[in-house]
Scaffold this motif. Structure first.
Motif, PDB file in Angstrom:
ATOM      1  N   ILE A  95      16.672  -0.376   2.775  1.00 36.30           N
ATOM      2  CA  ILE A  95      16.672  -1.841   2.781  1.00 36.30           C
ATOM      3  C   ILE A  95      16.042  -2.319   1.481  1.00 36.30           C
ATOM      4  O   ILE A  95      14.939  -1.901   1.128  1.00 36.30           O
ATOM      5  CB  ILE A  95      15.881  -2.395   3.988  1.00 36.30           C
ATOM      6  N   ARG A  96      16.741  -3.197   0.774  1.00 34.03           N
ATOM      7  CA  ARG A  96      16.218  -3.768  -0.459  1.00 34.03           C
ATOM      8  C   ARG A  96      15.943  -5.238  -0.260  1.00 34.03           C
ATOM      9  O   ARG A  96      16.687  -5.952   0.408  1.00 34.03           O
ATOM     10  CB  ARG A  96      17.244  -3.622  -1.598  1.00 34.03           C
ATOM     11  N   ALA A  97      14.852  -5.709  -0.880  1.00 31.19           N
ATOM     12  CA  ALA A  97      14.487  -7.128  -0.869  1.00 31.19           C
ATOM     13  C   ALA A  97      14.785  -7.696  -2.250  1.00 31.19           C
ATOM     14  O   ALA A  97      14.293  -7.179  -3.255  1.00 31.19           O
ATOM     15  CB  ALA A  97      13.012  -7.278  -0.541  1.00 31.19           C
ATOM     16  N   TYR A  98      15.614  -8.735  -2.289  1.00 31.27           N
ATOM     17  CA  TYR A  98      16.022  -9.372  -3.541  1.00 31.27           C
ATOM     18  C   TYR A  98      15.506 -10.805  -3.590  1.00 31.27           C
ATOM     19  O   TYR A  98      15.513 -11.510  -2.582  1.00 31.27           O
ATOM     20  CB  TYR A  98      17.552  -9.423  -3.660  1.00 31.27           C
ATOM     21  N   ASN A  99      15.106 -11.260  -4.766  1.00 29.18           N
ATOM     22  CA  ASN A  99      14.746 -12.655  -4.987  1.00 29.18           C
ATOM     23  C   ASN A  99      16.020 -13.490  -4.874  1.00 29.18           C
ATOM     24  O   ASN A  99      17.016 -13.163  -5.520  1.00 29.18           O
ATOM     25  CB  ASN A  99      14.116 -12.806  -6.378  1.00 29.18           C
ATOM     26  N   ILE A 100      16.022 -14.559  -4.067  1.00 29.23           N
ATOM     27  CA  ILE A 100      17.243 -15.342  -3.866  1.00 29.23           C
ATOM     28  C   ILE A 100      17.597 -16.230  -5.053  1.00 29.23           C
ATOM     29  O   ILE A 100      18.696 -16.778  -5.099  1.00 29.23           O
ATOM     30  CB  ILE A 100      17.199 -16.182  -2.572  1.00 29.23           C
ATOM     31  N   HIS A 120      12.808  -7.040  -5.488  1.00 36.83           N
ATOM     32  CA  HIS A 120      11.359  -7.135  -5.276  1.00 36.83           C
ATOM     33  C   HIS A 120      10.796  -5.769  -4.916  1.00 36.83           C
ATOM     34  O   HIS A 120       9.823  -5.312  -5.476  1.00 36.83           O
ATOM     35  CB  HIS A 120      11.027  -8.079  -4.114  1.00 36.83           C
ATOM     36  N   TYR A 121      11.394  -5.153  -3.905  1.00 32.96           N
ATOM     37  CA  TYR A 121      10.930  -3.858  -3.424  1.00 32.96           C
ATOM     38  C   TYR A 121      12.008  -3.247  -2.547  1.00 32.96           C
ATOM     39  O   TYR A 121      12.991  -3.894  -2.176  1.00 32.96           O
ATOM     40  CB  TYR A 121       9.617  -3.973  -2.643  1.00 32.96           C
ATOM     41  N   THR A 122      11.796  -1.977  -2.219  1.00 31.77           N
ATOM     42  CA  THR A 122      12.697  -1.235  -1.344  1.00 31.77           C
ATOM     43  C   THR A 122      11.905  -0.735  -0.151  1.00 31.77           C
ATOM     44  O   THR A 122      10.810  -0.207  -0.315  1.00 31.77           O
ATOM     45  CB  THR A 122      13.312  -0.037  -2.098  1.00 31.77           C
ATOM     46  N   LEU A 123      12.450  -0.938   1.035  1.00 28.27           N
ATOM     47  CA  LEU A 123      11.859  -0.385   2.251  1.00 28.27           C
ATOM     48  C   LEU A 123      12.577   0.929   2.503  1.00 28.27           C
ATOM     49  O   LEU A 123      13.743   0.954   2.876  1.00 28.27           O
ATOM     50  CB  LEU A 123      12.038  -1.341   3.428  1.00 28.27           C
ATOM     51  N   SER A 125       3.690  -8.584   3.321  1.00 29.56           N
ATOM     52  CA  SER A 125       2.827  -9.604   2.714  1.00 29.56           C
ATOM     53  C   SER A 125       2.252  -9.165   1.370  1.00 29.56           C
ATOM     54  O   SER A 125       1.635  -9.962   0.684  1.00 29.56           O
ATOM     55  CB  SER A 125       1.688  -9.970   3.668  1.00 29.56           C
ATOM     56  N   THR A 126       2.447  -7.920   0.990  1.00 29.16           N
ATOM     57  CA  THR A 126       1.894  -7.413  -0.269  1.00 29.16           C
ATOM     58  C   THR A 126       3.030  -6.992  -1.197  1.00 29.16           C
ATOM     59  O   THR A 126       4.195  -6.936  -0.796  1.00 29.16           O
ATOM     60  CB  THR A 126       0.990  -6.191  -0.008  1.00 29.16           C
ATOM     61  N   GLU A 127       2.675  -6.682  -2.440  1.00 32.88           N
ATOM     62  CA  GLU A 127       3.677  -6.227  -3.398  1.00 32.88           C
ATOM     63  C   GLU A 127       4.241  -4.866  -3.028  1.00 32.88           C
ATOM     64  O   GLU A 127       5.339  -4.519  -3.434  1.00 32.88           O
ATOM     65  CB  GLU A 127       3.087  -6.170  -4.812  1.00 32.88           C
ATOM     66  N   ARG A 128       3.473  -4.085  -2.270  1.00 33.73           N
ATOM     67  CA  ARG A 128       3.923  -2.772  -1.822  1.00 33.73           C
ATOM     68  C   ARG A 128       3.941  -2.741  -0.294  1.00 33.73           C
ATOM     69  O   ARG A 128       2.970  -2.355   0.332  1.00 33.73           O
ATOM     70  CB  ARG A 128       3.000  -1.681  -2.371  1.00 33.73           C
ATOM     71  N   PRO A 129       5.027  -3.228   0.317  1.00 29.79           N
ATOM     72  CA  PRO A 129       5.112  -3.285   1.777  1.00 29.79           C
ATOM     73  C   PRO A 129       4.869  -1.912   2.405  1.00 29.79           C
ATOM     74  O   PRO A 129       5.192  -0.884   1.827  1.00 29.79           O
ATOM     75  CB  PRO A 129       6.533  -3.743   2.035  1.00 29.79           C
ATOM     76  N   SER A 130       4.302  -1.935   3.606  1.00 32.20           N
ATOM     77  CA  SER A 130       4.022  -0.680   4.304  1.00 32.20           C
ATOM     78  C   SER A 130       4.554  -0.763   5.728  1.00 32.20           C
ATOM     79  O   SER A 130       4.558  -1.828   6.347  1.00 32.20           O
ATOM     80  CB  SER A 130       2.520  -0.408   4.321  1.00 32.20           C
TER      81      SER A 130
END
Length: 125
Positions: free
Chosen positions: A64-69, A75-78, A116-121
């Motif tokens: 799963i990737r998070a992209y700025n709309i 932003h980051y990859t889960l 909620s952080t730059e490095r999701p967990s």
């Protein structure tokens, strides 16, 4: 399909294709745009965060990737570890007050991440 309250657009993609189309929802708004993510994996689901300018794109193999709309930058990859096999994200849900995302698949797996952080967990499964 995914909607965001932060912009007058709708994001949609065809199941198992490799791009997302962005279409404006107001007259004179944004013309249709294709987002071609940098991954060469099929897209299986989309969701927009209800309060943050983030589009979540789920790919085959549990990525799963998070992209700025606004910029479509990543932003980051889960990323799932090797012990968990999410067979395509069948559903996304967001906690109403916390910055948590829940992802489920058709096999009955449910995962949760604190974004909620730059490095999701991962916070649970």
């Amino acid at each position: 399909m995914a909607l965001t309250p932060l912009q007058p657009v709708v994001f949609f993609g065809f199941h198992k294709r490799m791009s997302v189309t962005v279409v404006g929802t107001v007259e004179g708004g944004r013309t249709p745009t294709k987002i071609k993510p940098d991954l060469k994996k099929a897209i299986v689901n989309l969701a927009c965060h209800p309060r943050l300018p983030v589009l979540y794109v789920a790919y085959t193999e549990g990525l799963i990737r998070a992209y700025n709309i606004h910029t479509y930058a990543v932003h980051y990859t889960l990323q799932l570890d090797n012990t968990i096999k999410l067979i395509g994200a069948g559903a996304f849900a967001f906690h109403p007050t916390l910055e948590w995302i829940f992802v489920g698949d058709r096999q009955g797996t449910l995962l949760a991440w604190d974004v909620s952080t730059e490095r999701p967990s991962m916070i649970g499964m």
